[in-house]
Scaffold this motif. Sequence first.
Motif, PDB file in Angstrom:
ATOM      1  N   THR A 167       0.835  -1.190   0.000  1.00  0.00           N
ATOM      2  CA  THR A 167       0.000   0.000   0.000  1.00  0.00           C
ATOM      3  C   THR A 167       0.869   1.239   0.000  1.00  0.00           C
ATOM      4  OG1 THR A 167      -1.948   1.040   1.036  1.00  0.00           O
ATOM      5  CG2 THR A 167      -0.209   0.269   2.519  1.00  0.00           C
ATOM      6  N   VAL A 168       0.252   2.368  -0.277  1.00  0.00           N
ATOM      7  CA  VAL A 168       0.920   3.663  -0.210  1.00  0.00           C
ATOM      8  C   VAL A 168      -0.118   4.696   0.215  1.00  0.00           C
ATOM      9  CG1 VAL A 168       0.556   4.124  -2.684  1.00  0.00           C
ATOM     10  CG2 VAL A 168       2.338   5.369  -1.443  1.00  0.00           C
ATOM     11  N   ALA A 169       0.288   5.611   1.081  1.00  0.00           N
ATOM     12  CA  ALA A 169      -0.613   6.674   1.540  1.00  0.00           C
ATOM     13  C   ALA A 169      -0.681   7.763   0.473  1.00  0.00           C
ATOM     14  CB  ALA A 169      -0.109   7.253   2.855  1.00  0.00           C
ATOM     15  N   VAL A 170      -1.868   8.075   0.028  1.00  0.00           N
ATOM     16  CA  VAL A 170      -2.078   9.105  -0.985  1.00  0.00           C
ATOM     17  C   VAL A 170      -2.865  10.257  -0.365  1.00  0.00           C
ATOM     18  CG1 VAL A 170      -3.213   9.655  -3.181  1.00  0.00           C
ATOM     19  CG2 VAL A 170      -1.994   7.477  -2.914  1.00  0.00           C
ATOM     20  N   GLY A 171      -2.250  11.429  -0.335  1.00  0.00           N
ATOM     21  CA  GLY A 171      -2.925  12.618   0.185  1.00  0.00           C
ATOM     22  C   GLY A 171      -3.159  13.672  -0.880  1.00  0.00           C
ATOM     23  N   ALA A 172      -2.613  13.447  -2.085  1.00  0.00           N
ATOM     24  CA  ALA A 172      -2.752  14.417  -3.181  1.00  0.00           C
ATOM     25  C   ALA A 172      -3.972  14.070  -4.013  1.00  0.00           C
ATOM     26  CB  ALA A 172      -1.488  14.414  -4.043  1.00  0.00           C
ATOM     27  N   PHE A 173      -5.036  14.805  -3.816  1.00  0.00           N
ATOM     28  CA  PHE A 173      -6.256  14.603  -4.604  1.00  0.00           C
ATOM     29  C   PHE A 173      -7.139  15.834  -4.485  1.00  0.00           C
ATOM     30  CE2 PHE A 173      -6.765  12.308  -0.504  1.00  0.00           C
ATOM     31  CZ  PHE A 173      -7.800  13.038   0.068  1.00  0.00           C
ATOM     32  N   HIS A 174      -8.085  15.926  -5.390  1.00  0.00           N
ATOM     33  CA  HIS A 174      -9.094  16.989  -5.347  1.00  0.00           C
ATOM     34  C   HIS A 174     -10.248  16.507  -4.468  1.00  0.00           C
ATOM     35  CE1 HIS A 174      -7.064  19.300  -8.432  1.00  0.00           C
ATOM     36  NE2 HIS A 174      -7.031  18.236  -9.226  1.00  0.00           N
ATOM     37  N   ASP A 175     -10.424  17.163  -3.337  1.00  0.00           N
ATOM     38  CA  ASP A 175     -11.449  16.717  -2.379  1.00  0.00           C
ATOM     39  C   ASP A 175     -12.829  16.608  -3.022  1.00  0.00           C
ATOM     40  OD1 ASP A 175      -9.259  17.137  -0.762  1.00  0.00           O
ATOM     41  OD2 ASP A 175     -10.337  18.276   0.761  1.00  0.00           O
ATOM     42  N   ASP A 176     -13.193  17.633  -3.792  1.00  0.00           N
ATOM     43  CA  ASP A 176     -14.539  17.646  -4.362  1.00  0.00           C
ATOM     44  C   ASP A 176     -14.734  16.518  -5.368  1.00  0.00           C
ATOM     45  OD1 ASP A 176     -12.703  18.864  -6.083  1.00  0.00           O
ATOM     46  OD2 ASP A 176     -14.169  20.268  -6.905  1.00  0.00           O
TER      47      ASP A 176
END
Length: 200
Positions: A167-176
Amino acid sequence: MHIITLPSPITETYLGKLLKERRSIRSYREGSLTLQELSSLLWYAYGCVEPGCERRTSPSAGATFPFEIYVSVKKDGVEGLEPGIYRYNAEENKLEEVLKGDFSRELAKACLGQRWVLNAPVNIILVAVADRTTEYYGERGWRYIFNEAGHIGQNIYLASVEMGLGTVAVGAFHDDQVSKVLNLPEGYVPVYVFPVGKAR
């Protein structure tokens, strides 16, 4: 300044071995997860450890438990499970279907095109329902929410190592955009995405 030399840490324990093997994995082998693997992974992440779910596998400020765990399953991502978006019902250890279909492309696009989100058979998404914590702790509750996300994330990492998954932690995304893909109710905020697959 007084400096203390510490004895060497004891690392040859079961936990020590898991921690030494823990790493971010962005490439996965072909193959579906089993329903048993998914069930175990979700329980390790945020499962109930006593009747009434008053205590879980992750600590929570004031036992407010602000997170909902969503799962995006690809076509052939989990044996015996149709592709779709699901919500983990920890109290009953069940998956509740939110949407039918394979949304891996839409989710990857919302995550800035990160291919590991697209390629993973399963993505676990941590979604905060902030009011559960902020109604009690005020704005500082947000800090506790982010702390809790870290606890859950580490559980996912260590469980993945134990189960031969990556697994990898992904925090880069568009919330909406992530919210739209998951069809989240108002007040639900995506915080973390964890693609999971068989480790290479």
